[in-house]
Design a protein around this motif. Structure first.
Motif, PDB file in Angstrom:
ATOM      1  N   ALA A 172       1.191  -0.968   0.318  1.00  0.00           N
ATOM      2  CA  ALA A 172      -0.228   0.275   0.208  1.00  0.00           C
ATOM      3  C   ALA A 172       0.780   1.161  -0.049  1.00  0.00           C
ATOM      4  O   ALA A 172       0.465   2.128  -0.594  1.00  0.00           O
ATOM      5  CB  ALA A 172      -1.137   0.144   1.031  1.00  0.00           C
ATOM      6  N   ALA A 173       1.986   1.343   0.799  1.00  0.00           N
ATOM      7  CA  ALA A 173       2.672   2.771   0.906  1.00  0.00           C
ATOM      8  C   ALA A 173       3.823   2.668  -0.465  1.00  0.00           C
ATOM      9  O   ALA A 173       3.939   3.230  -1.001  1.00  0.00           O
ATOM     10  CB  ALA A 173       3.884   2.336   1.904  1.00  0.00           C
ATOM     11  N   LEU A 174       4.249   1.305  -0.939  1.00  0.00           N
ATOM     12  CA  LEU A 174       4.967   1.805  -2.320  1.00  0.00           C
ATOM     13  C   LEU A 174       3.630   2.381  -3.704  1.00  0.00           C
ATOM     14  O   LEU A 174       4.222   3.417  -4.308  1.00  0.00           O
ATOM     15  CB  LEU A 174       5.247   0.118  -3.037  1.00  0.00           C
ATOM     16  CG  LEU A 174       6.293   0.512  -4.288  1.00  0.00           C
ATOM     17  CD1 LEU A 174       7.113   1.447  -3.374  1.00  0.00           C
ATOM     18  CD2 LEU A 174       6.366  -0.382  -4.327  1.00  0.00           C
ATOM     19  N   GLU A 175       2.228   1.848  -3.726  1.00  0.00           N
ATOM     20  CA  GLU A 175       1.834   1.946  -4.361  1.00  0.00           C
ATOM     21  C   GLU A 175       0.968   3.456  -4.458  1.00  0.00           C
ATOM     22  O   GLU A 175       1.125   4.711  -4.864  1.00  0.00           O
ATOM     23  CB  GLU A 175       0.050   1.499  -4.182  1.00  0.00           C
ATOM     24  CG  GLU A 175      -1.271   1.866  -5.601  1.00  0.00           C
ATOM     25  CD  GLU A 175      -2.087   0.823  -5.129  1.00  0.00           C
ATOM     26  OE1 GLU A 175      -2.707  -0.357  -6.679  1.00  0.00           O
ATOM     27  OE2 GLU A 175      -3.025   0.492  -4.122  1.00  0.00           O
ATOM     28  N   SER A 176       0.741   4.008  -2.791  1.00  0.00           N
ATOM     29  CA  SER A 176       0.855   5.248  -2.737  1.00  0.00           C
ATOM     30  C   SER A 176       1.624   6.346  -3.118  1.00  0.00           C
ATOM     31  O   SER A 176       1.550   7.472  -3.518  1.00  0.00           O
ATOM     32  CB  SER A 176       0.175   5.574  -1.299  1.00  0.00           C
ATOM     33  OG  SER A 176       0.116   6.902  -1.048  1.00  0.00           O
ATOM     34  N   ARG A 177       2.879   6.229  -3.215  1.00  0.00           N
ATOM     35  CA  ARG A 177       4.091   6.774  -3.625  1.00  0.00           C
ATOM     36  C   ARG A 177       3.929   7.147  -4.610  1.00  0.00           C
ATOM     37  O   ARG A 177       4.725   8.113  -5.695  1.00  0.00           O
ATOM     38  CB  ARG A 177       5.555   5.956  -3.054  1.00  0.00           C
ATOM     39  CG  ARG A 177       6.573   6.740  -3.389  1.00  0.00           C
ATOM     40  CD  ARG A 177       7.910   6.015  -2.728  1.00  0.00           C
ATOM     41  NE  ARG A 177       8.753   5.437  -3.182  1.00  0.00           N
ATOM     42  CZ  ARG A 177      10.016   4.935  -3.436  1.00  0.00           C
ATOM     43  NH1 ARG A 177       9.715   3.978  -2.257  1.00  0.00           N
ATOM     44  NH2 ARG A 177      10.281   3.735  -4.717  1.00  0.00           N
ATOM     45  N   TYR A 178       3.579   6.462  -5.826  1.00  0.00           N
ATOM     46  CA  TYR A 178       3.825   6.663  -7.247  1.00  0.00           C
ATOM     47  C   TYR A 178       2.205   6.794  -7.942  1.00  0.00           C
ATOM     48  O   TYR A 178       2.015   6.809  -8.709  1.00  0.00           O
ATOM     49  CB  TYR A 178       4.061   5.125  -7.674  1.00  0.00           C
ATOM     50  CG  TYR A 178       5.454   4.713  -7.377  1.00  0.00           C
ATOM     51  CD1 TYR A 178       6.256   6.153  -8.048  1.00  0.00           C
ATOM     52  CD2 TYR A 178       6.094   4.397  -6.304  1.00  0.00           C
ATOM     53  CE1 TYR A 178       8.274   6.030  -7.359  1.00  0.00           C
ATOM     54  CE2 TYR A 178       7.388   4.211  -6.495  1.00  0.00           C
ATOM     55  CZ  TYR A 178       8.588   5.024  -7.311  1.00  0.00           C
ATOM     56  OH  TYR A 178       9.666   5.344  -7.126  1.00  0.00           O
ATOM     57  N   TYR A 179       1.529   7.094  -6.758  1.00  0.00           N
ATOM     58  CA  TYR A 179      -0.451   7.276  -7.246  1.00  0.00           C
ATOM     59  C   TYR A 179      -0.038   8.280  -7.803  1.00  0.00           C
ATOM     60  O   TYR A 179       0.280   9.752  -7.145  1.00  0.00           O
ATOM     61  CB  TYR A 179      -1.336   6.947  -5.908  1.00  0.00           C
ATOM     62  CG  TYR A 179      -2.672   7.350  -6.354  1.00  0.00           C
ATOM     63  CD1 TYR A 179      -3.304   7.238  -6.869  1.00  0.00           C
ATOM     64  CD2 TYR A 179      -3.235   8.025  -5.531  1.00  0.00           C
ATOM     65  CE1 TYR A 179      -4.906   7.561  -7.562  1.00  0.00           C
ATOM     66  CE2 TYR A 179      -4.455   9.291  -6.164  1.00  0.00           C
ATOM     67  CZ  TYR A 179      -4.956   8.707  -6.462  1.00  0.00           C
ATOM     68  OH  TYR A 179      -6.311   9.172  -7.441  1.00  0.00           O
TER      69      TYR A 179
END
Length: 191
Positions: A18-25
């Motif tokens: 979730a954190a990695l996805e949020s970083r590149y959202y």
């Protein structure tokens, strides 16, 4: 990829996913960062948990076992499910009418491929190709083809998906006011 390896995700990885996805959202990036690629849909942790439970998430982890990249492959969601993102709903609708090798996609064994997210710190090290190889092996007996969407204004992802995965754009559609490619590919890599 000496200090990066690919493995199935576990529940312990959900926060990192979730954190990695949020970083590149896309909504979390500055306009000058978009050329490096972006994620179009931000999934809640429970979505990642469900995908992990279904055996549909592979992660690229560093030597410290930190999630530095991921790929998700899932069966298509039930069209009656409430709360689906507009992009996913549009994909399900298009699967009813778009054809792959002369047959409507919805009548075939197809999977949703994505999101795929690779952190900048491990890009250029063969992770995308490794994801393609491991998912082809893991899912080719279960699914005949994969479908995915890529934002039309995300040229890095469009190029990578067509050149490295061999996906073909079957249509351009709009969801939430943005254009997307509906893409498909064979798990075997053959046309």
């Amino acid at each position: 990829m000496t200090d990066v390896h690919i493995r199935l995700a576990t529940h312990d990885d959900v926060a990192g996913l979730a954190a990695l996805e949020s970083r590149y959202y896309i909504g979390n990036l500055d306009p000058d960062q978009l050329a490096d690629g972006f994620i179009s849909v931000l999934h809640p942790p429970r979505w990642f948990t469900q995908a992990v439970d279904a055996g549909g998430v592979h992660v690229a982890v560093t030597g410290e076992d930190a999630v530095a990249g991921f790929i998700v492959v899932t069966a298509p969601p039930d069209p009656a499910e409430t709360g689906l993102p507009a992009i996913v709903r549009a994909m399900l609708d298009l699967a009813q009418t778009l054809e792959w090798h002369g047959r409507p996609i919805a009548l075939q064994r197809f999977a949703f491929r994505g999101p795929v997210c690779i952190g900048a710190e491990i890009r250029g090290r063969g992770v995308y190709s490794a994801f393609n190889a491991v998912t082809a092996k893991a899912y080719r007996d279960r699914f005949d083809l994969g479908v995915l969407f890529v934002a039309a204004d995300n040229p890095r992802s469009v190029h990578t998906t067509t050149s490295k995965l061999g996906a073909q754009s079957l249509a351009v559609f709009e969801a939430d006011g943005r254009p997307y490619h509906f893409m498909a590919f064979n798990w075997s890599g053959e046309d």
